[in-house]
Design a protein around this motif. Structure first.
Motif, PDB file in Angstrom:
ATOM      1  N   ARG A  20       0.826  -1.202   0.000  1.00 14.84           N
ATOM      2  CA  ARG A  20       0.000   0.000   0.000  1.00 14.84           C
ATOM      3  C   ARG A  20       0.867   1.263   0.000  1.00 14.84           C
ATOM      4  NH1 ARG A  20      -5.455  -0.474   1.305  1.00 14.84           N
ATOM      5  NH2 ARG A  20      -5.454   1.547   2.334  1.00 14.84           N
ATOM      6  N   TYR A  56      -5.584  -2.355  -7.823  1.00 14.22           N
ATOM      7  CA  TYR A  56      -6.981  -2.542  -7.436  1.00 14.22           C
ATOM      8  C   TYR A  56      -7.151  -3.559  -6.303  1.00 14.22           C
ATOM      9  CZ  TYR A  56      -8.914   0.306 -11.203  1.00 14.22           C
ATOM     10  OH  TYR A  56      -9.274   1.342 -12.013  1.00 14.22           O
ATOM     11  N   PHE A  59      -6.554  -1.034  -3.396  1.00 15.80           N
ATOM     12  CA  PHE A  59      -7.455   0.120  -3.351  1.00 15.80           C
ATOM     13  C   PHE A  59      -8.545  -0.071  -4.406  1.00 15.80           C
ATOM     14  CE2 PHE A  59      -3.340   1.688  -1.888  1.00 15.80           C
ATOM     15  CZ  PHE A  59      -3.685   2.373  -0.735  1.00 15.80           C
ATOM     16  N   LYS A  60      -9.783   0.181  -4.024  1.00 13.64           N
ATOM     17  CA  LYS A  60     -10.882  -0.123  -4.949  1.00 13.64           C
ATOM     18  C   LYS A  60     -10.955   0.839  -6.127  1.00 13.64           C
ATOM     19  CE  LYS A  60     -14.566   2.402  -2.488  1.00 13.64           C
ATOM     20  NZ  LYS A  60     -15.902   2.261  -1.845  1.00 13.64           N
ATOM     21  N   ASP A  61     -10.428   2.067  -5.965  1.00 12.34           N
ATOM     22  CA  ASP A  61     -10.428   3.024  -7.071  1.00 12.34           C
ATOM     23  C   ASP A  61      -9.447   4.152  -6.771  1.00 12.34           C
ATOM     24  OD1 ASP A  61     -11.756   4.603  -5.163  1.00 12.34           O
ATOM     25  OD2 ASP A  61     -13.723   4.251  -6.029  1.00 12.34           O
ATOM     26  N   LYS A  62      -9.354   5.103  -7.704  1.00 10.24           N
ATOM     27  CA  LYS A  62      -8.392   6.198  -7.542  1.00 10.24           C
ATOM     28  C   LYS A  62      -8.752   7.085  -6.361  1.00 10.24           C
ATOM     29  CE  LYS A  62      -8.149   9.683 -10.458  1.00 10.24           C
ATOM     30  NZ  LYS A  62      -7.862  10.557 -11.620  1.00 10.24           N
ATOM     31  N   ALA A  64      -9.991   6.152  -3.578  1.00 14.50           N
ATOM     32  CA  ALA A  64      -9.508   5.479  -2.371  1.00 14.50           C
ATOM     33  C   ALA A  64      -8.003   5.683  -2.195  1.00 14.50           C
ATOM     34  CB  ALA A  64      -9.829   3.989  -2.429  1.00 14.50           C
ATOM     35  N   ASN A  67      -7.625   9.151  -0.831  1.00 20.67           N
ATOM     36  CA  ASN A  67      -7.984   9.100   0.590  1.00 20.67           C
ATOM     37  C   ASN A  67      -6.843   8.506   1.407  1.00 20.67           C
ATOM     38  OD1 ASN A  67      -9.722   9.041   2.999  1.00 20.67           O
ATOM     39  ND2 ASN A  67      -9.789   6.841   2.653  1.00 20.67           N
ATOM     40  N   GLY A  68      -6.186   7.491   0.867  1.00 23.07           N
ATOM     41  CA  GLY A  68      -5.057   6.884   1.572  1.00 23.07           C
ATOM     42  C   GLY A  68      -3.910   7.859   1.758  1.00 23.07           C
ATOM     43  N   THR A  71      -5.138  10.581   4.324  1.00 29.42           N
ATOM     44  CA  THR A  71      -5.263   9.987   5.645  1.00 29.42           C
ATOM     45  C   THR A  71      -3.892   9.758   6.268  1.00 29.42           C
ATOM     46  OG1 THR A  71      -7.365   8.903   5.120  1.00 29.42           O
ATOM     47  CG2 THR A  71      -6.090   7.976   6.942  1.00 29.42           C
ATOM     48  N   ARG A 124     -13.869  12.248  -1.443  1.00 28.44           N
ATOM     49  CA  ARG A 124     -15.276  11.994  -1.163  1.00 28.44           C
ATOM     50  C   ARG A 124     -15.653  12.742   0.116  1.00 28.44           C
ATOM     51  NH1 ARG A 124     -13.724   6.373  -2.471  1.00 28.44           N
ATOM     52  NH2 ARG A 124     -14.582   5.841  -4.521  1.00 28.44           N
ATOM     53  N   ASP A 127     -14.897  11.052   3.366  1.00 28.95           N
ATOM     54  CA  ASP A 127     -13.463  10.969   3.628  1.00 28.95           C
ATOM     55  C   ASP A 127     -12.921  12.325   4.070  1.00 28.95           C
ATOM     56  OD1 ASP A 127     -13.377   8.290   2.912  1.00 28.95           O
ATOM     57  OD2 ASP A 127     -12.902   8.717   0.816  1.00 28.95           O
TER      58      ASP A 127
END
Length: 206
Positions: A20, A56, A59-62, A64, A67-68, A71, A124, A127
């Motif tokens: 990650r 993928y 992370f499910k999408d860009k 996310a 957000n990573g 965060t 989002r 987020d």
């Protein structure tokens, strides 16, 4: 009573965290170069020399991935005051430790903070609110530390929360100009920024 040991991290979890971080580091570089909207998941995978499925899987999408990145920056900042809170030293020494750690984080992870500043609007809503709450917790905890120092006569501040915003904001904004590569320069900058922050709170420096 024996001190409680932190939970052990499994080898699988360590590998996942490493993967990650690889993705986040590559994404940050591309976000800074091409912008969030100008960067695709394909480009992130290509920069890593991996397949898109590799990205993928983590992370499910860009969104996310963004957000990573944001965060990680917020949680690093929170870790700086959390480490200081655990100390039993004076308010001055706790603040010194916080400022030093935060400066080191900003110097070492400036691109993460720059991405947050430039692309917060692309997060989002849920987020963004969660990350803003983490950043609010940082200012709240720093303000409590300043209030402690005011009460003990170590600090001078008319309003601890305003002073907290000033200190954390001043250091966090370093990502716009502080990019020292030499370890000696980095160490000097950490000393200087910590001294400036403490002077702002009325602490006389030698």
């Amino acid at each position: 009573m024996e001190p409680e040991l932190p939970p052990k991290v499994s080898a699988r979890d360590e590998i996942t965290q490493f993967k990650r971080k690889q993705i986040l580091d590559a994404a940050v570089e591309l976000f800074q170069r091409n912008g969030y909207h100008g960067t695709s998941v394909d480009a992130i995978a290509s920069a890593l020399g991996m397949s898109k499925q590799f990205v993928y899987y983590q992370f499910k999408d860009k969104a996310a991935i963004l957000n990573g990145v944001c965060t990680a920056g917020a949680e690093l900042t929170l870790s700086a005051i959390a480490d200081s809170d655990s100390s039993t030293e004076s308010a001055v020494e706790q603040m010194r430790a916080f400022c030093r750690r935060l400066t080191e984080i900003v110097i070492g992870h400036g691109k993460y903070l720059a991405t947050y500043a430039s692309d917060i609007g692309a997060l989002r809503e849920e987020d963004r609110k969660r990350i803003m709450a983490v950043r609010g917790e940082v200012d709240d905890r720093v303000s409590r530390l300043i209030a402690k120092g005011v009460g003990s006569g170590e600090f001078v501040a008319e309003d601890p929360l305003t002073a907290a915003h000033a200190v954390t904001g001043m250091i966090s904004f370093m990502w716009t100009w502080a990019h020292p590569a030499d370890p000696t320069q980095r160490a000097t900058l950490v000393d200087q920024m910590t001294s400036v922050a403490l002077r702002a709170l009325g602490v006389n420096q030698p």
